[in-house]
Design an enzyme around this catalytic site. Sequence first.
Site, PDB file in Angstrom:
ATOM      1  CG  ASP A  36      40.678  37.749  41.874  1.00 46.31           C
ATOM      2  OD1 ASP A  36      39.960  38.735  41.635  1.00 46.31           O
ATOM      3  OD2 ASP A  36      40.326  36.568  41.659  1.00 46.31           O
ATOM      4  CD  GLU A  37      46.655  36.097  43.537  1.00 44.96           C
ATOM      5  OE1 GLU A  37      46.092  36.060  44.640  1.00 44.96           O
ATOM      6  OE2 GLU A  37      46.926  35.064  42.880  1.00 44.96           O
ATOM      7  CD  GLU A  55      47.192  31.327  41.889  1.00 48.91           C
ATOM      8  OE1 GLU A  55      46.304  30.984  42.685  1.00 48.91           O
ATOM      9  OE2 GLU A  55      47.708  32.463  41.888  1.00 48.91           O
ATOM     10  CD  GLU A  74      46.611  36.561  48.676  1.00 48.42           C
ATOM     11  OE1 GLU A  74      46.656  36.744  47.442  1.00 48.42           O
ATOM     12  OE2 GLU A  74      45.922  35.672  49.203  1.00 48.42           O
ATOM     13  CD1 TRP A 109      37.718  37.992  37.995  1.00 48.69           C
ATOM     14  CD2 TRP A 109      38.084  35.960  37.123  1.00 48.69           C
ATOM     15  NE1 TRP A 109      38.852  37.488  38.572  1.00 48.69           N
ATOM     16  CE2 TRP A 109      39.115  36.237  38.058  1.00 48.69           C
ATOM     17  CE3 TRP A 109      38.103  34.737  36.454  1.00 48.69           C
ATOM     18  CZ2 TRP A 109      40.148  35.344  38.340  1.00 48.69           C
ATOM     19  CZ3 TRP A 109      39.144  33.838  36.738  1.00 48.69           C
ATOM     20  CH2 TRP A 109      40.145  34.149  37.669  1.00 48.69           C
ATOM     21  CG  HIS A 148      42.945  37.629  47.787  1.00 52.08           C
ATOM     22  ND1 HIS A 148      43.207  36.596  46.920  1.00 52.08           N
ATOM     23  CD2 HIS A 148      41.605  37.781  47.788  1.00 52.08           C
ATOM     24  CE1 HIS A 148      42.060  36.136  46.424  1.00 52.08           C
ATOM     25  NE2 HIS A 148      41.081  36.849  46.937  1.00 52.08           N
ATOM     26  CG  HIS A 161      43.524  32.962  41.036  1.00 50.93           C
ATOM     27  ND1 HIS A 161      44.147  33.572  42.098  1.00 50.93           N
ATOM     28  CD2 HIS A 161      42.418  33.706  40.778  1.00 50.93           C
ATOM     29  CE1 HIS A 161      43.455  34.642  42.458  1.00 50.93           C
ATOM     30  NE2 HIS A 161      42.396  34.735  41.679  1.00 50.93           N
ATOM     31  CB  THR A 220      50.471  35.781  43.959  1.00 54.23           C
ATOM     32  OG1 THR A 220      49.716  36.398  44.991  1.00 54.23           O
ATOM     33  CG2 THR A 220      51.001  34.453  44.437  1.00 54.23           C
ATOM     34  CD  GLU A 225      44.203  32.956  45.768  1.00 50.81           C
ATOM     35  OE1 GLU A 225      44.772  32.344  44.852  1.00 50.81           O
ATOM     36  OE2 GLU A 225      44.514  34.113  46.116  1.00 50.81           O
TER      37      GLU A 225
HETATM   38 FE   LIG Z   1      45.503  35.512  46.383  1.00 47.78          FE
HETATM   39 FE   LIG Z   2      46.006  33.150  43.384  1.00 52.43          FE
END
Ligand SMILES: [Fe+2]
Ligand SMILES: [Fe+2]
Length: 396
Positions: A261-262, A138, A229, A95, A265, A179, A232, A176
């Site tokens: 996403d976090e 971020e 991670e 995205w 990760h 974000h 977040t 990242e």
């Molecule tokens: Fe992350």
């Molecule tokens: Fe992030």
Amino acid sequence: MALKLNQMAFQSRKFSSFSLPQSRNLRSHRVFMASTLNSAPREVENVKKPFSPPREVHVQVTHSMPPQQIEIFKSLDDWAEKNILVHLKPVEKCWQPSDFLPDPASEGFDEQVKELRERSKEIPDDYYVVLVGDMITEEALPTYQTMLNTLDGVRDETGASPTSWAIWTRAWTAEENRHGDLLNRYLYLSGRVDMRQIEKTIQYLIGSGMDPRTENSPYLGFIYTSFQERATFISHGNTARLAKEHGDLKLAQICGTIAADEKRHETAYTKIVEKLFEIDPDGTVFALADMMRKKISMPAHLMYDGQDDNLFEHFSSVTQRLGVYTAKDYADILEFLVGRWNVEKLVGLSGEGRKAQDYVCGLAPRIRRLEERAQSRAKQASTVPFSWIFGRQINL
Ligand SMILES: [Fe+2]
Ligand SMILES: [Fe+2]
């Protein structure tokens, strides 16, 4: 193979001589630097620059990891290619911030912005304080890439190094980067926040860096990133939930997408530490105990807006009160990671390793007990002004 952590690593003494703004002037400070590579601890002169924000940092310990452990990471390069790089998403499948924002090239742009601003009116100020703090965190991404590139054995040596570790770090950074962009643009369009104060806070924060106390060691560094991670993931997940409760489904989708996403990760970083536990259980359990004794500092803990000397503490109080990220979450993350890495079931540890194991396995309940006691002692709620929302008062 035991990780011999430098004695200095266990010092909790704070380097507290950074001055507060009232007395901000050019002063010279002595900082102790300890390094096993450089044998004797080094004391270096640190002259405070006039643009340094008034934050404290700890005694800086460097290169505490012995050379044989650096070799572990070099030997794991192929493993990382097969097991870690698979957790990156190809750019074409990712995205992008524009997917969630009004399209400035479209006819309907003005209308879409109007709708966004209508929705944002329903959201209270304290939520915006939390979202702004998350966005600023971020946006300090240059600091986190720098932090990863302090780690011996995995750093990107050239800026375009072909090792799996360096490929991961660059691509992780690139993921990242979306974000902060997305949250920043959303907040700008909402018209609810003082963008100039926010931008100043970001500039101060990147200028300050961070003090994660990872000592150039990827053992400590990847434990830190595993923790962060997940932290977040939890906090963006909670801002998504609250946005939904306030009726802004688009903002909920934004925060939820970032949270996903976090999570990905977190999976990658926890896998690296799982592998370290397999190769070097003693060294890894020492590293986990060391990070937990030092406490995992939040990445934006040095934040400053030019006005509030306790901005991070105030922001943290609001995140705690809204339930976006709490002391209980900290204990839960630790407990999750201890379970994820099967720390209780580690076998073949040295005597010291078993002590570290006992310490980390018993820590989460202790943190919760301390937290409950702190809660019961908590004083009456006070309010503070936040420059990010034009100085309006917020309950802590
Ligand atoms: Fe992350
Ligand atoms: Fe992030």
